[in-house]
Design a protein around this motif. Sequence first.
Motif, PDB file in Angstrom:
ATOM      1  N   ALA A 143      35.849  41.337  41.757  1.00  0.00           N
ATOM      2  CA  ALA A 143      37.252  41.357  42.149  1.00  0.00           C
ATOM      3  C   ALA A 143      38.053  40.415  41.245  1.00  0.00           C
ATOM      4  O   ALA A 143      37.527  39.417  40.739  1.00  0.00           O
ATOM      5  CB  ALA A 143      37.398  40.943  43.605  1.00  0.00           C
ATOM      6  N   THR A 144      39.318  40.733  41.047  1.00  0.00           N
ATOM      7  CA  THR A 144      40.178  39.918  40.206  1.00  0.00           C
ATOM      8  C   THR A 144      40.268  38.493  40.743  1.00  0.00           C
ATOM      9  O   THR A 144      40.464  38.277  41.945  1.00  0.00           O
ATOM     10  CB  THR A 144      41.593  40.520  40.141  1.00  0.00           C
ATOM     11  OG1 THR A 144      41.500  41.861  39.651  1.00  0.00           O
ATOM     12  CG2 THR A 144      42.491  39.707  39.228  1.00  0.00           C
ATOM     13  N   GLY A 145      40.112  37.522  39.851  1.00  0.00           N
ATOM     14  CA  GLY A 145      40.292  36.129  40.224  1.00  0.00           C
ATOM     15  C   GLY A 145      39.055  35.425  40.739  1.00  0.00           C
ATOM     16  O   GLY A 145      39.126  34.238  41.066  1.00  0.00           O
ATOM     17  N   VAL A 146      37.915  36.114  40.820  1.00  0.00           N
ATOM     18  CA  VAL A 146      36.694  35.458  41.296  1.00  0.00           C
ATOM     19  C   VAL A 146      36.238  34.414  40.285  1.00  0.00           C
ATOM     20  O   VAL A 146      36.097  34.703  39.091  1.00  0.00           O
ATOM     21  CB  VAL A 146      35.570  36.480  41.544  1.00  0.00           C
ATOM     22  CG1 VAL A 146      34.240  35.769  41.823  1.00  0.00           C
ATOM     23  CG2 VAL A 146      35.917  37.386  42.712  1.00  0.00           C
ATOM     24  N   ASP A 147      36.023  33.207  40.740  1.00  0.00           N
ATOM     25  CA  ASP A 147      35.541  32.107  39.898  1.00  0.00           C
ATOM     26  C   ASP A 147      34.029  32.256  39.759  1.00  0.00           C
ATOM     27  O   ASP A 147      33.287  32.063  40.717  1.00  0.00           O
ATOM     28  CB  ASP A 147      35.891  30.772  40.556  1.00  0.00           C
ATOM     29  CG  ASP A 147      35.511  29.560  39.710  1.00  0.00           C
ATOM     30  OD1 ASP A 147      34.482  29.615  39.011  1.00  0.00           O
ATOM     31  OD2 ASP A 147      36.230  28.544  39.778  1.00  0.00           O
TER      32      ASP A 147
END
Length: 221
Positions: A143-147
């Motif tokens: 998913a977008t933004g997963v660290d």
Amino acid sequence: MQQRAENTRQAVLLGAAVSFEKHGYGTASLSTILAHAGVTKGAMYFHFSSKEELAHAVIDAQHQLAMDGVRTITAQVPRALDAVICISQEMARQLLEEPMARGGMRLTLEIGSMQGPVQRPYRDWIESIQLLAARAAEEGDLATGVDTEALAAFVVGAFTGVQTLSEVLHGRADLYARLSDMWQLMLPSIAAPAALERTRALALCEPRDWSVSEPEVGVSA
């Protein structure tokens, strides 16, 4: 002669792993290790000078077993996020089927509490998961933004907690089910929508033995 010496060393290591798993580091004695190993005291001392040296050798052997699984899965599973799931399943399988894994896992916690943290196995595991997570992001499966750094530490920490609770409550009899629950709860937060159905289905699968050659897991695109 070299092969015989190696066979003896492995027998001592396995006997030590079984003894440490059953009795813990503090209670396990050299006599119980010898009984499980089926070797003489002289043969044991030829390879290991103390119980402490044996304990660290078991931890190293367990770590090698785990990292062998990581490398095999990374090479054989096309999608990185699928590989992360398969690695956790392989770790669970090793704990259920490999005495070395169970002995090493218990020692990692017990030795760490007495002598300071045993960090290398966890650091190597986190690094391996982080590399796969970064690749999964490039493949569009995260998913977008997963660290990815935080994700790697969380996956390792979550697995450690899940297996510990499973052992305490049910002797790890429900480990596969609890691991599947972990992924079913985690994946909706970390997987891209296009990867969610595939990865949740994989997390429900029965773990396989990666030392046995089988077709690739997952899909390539």
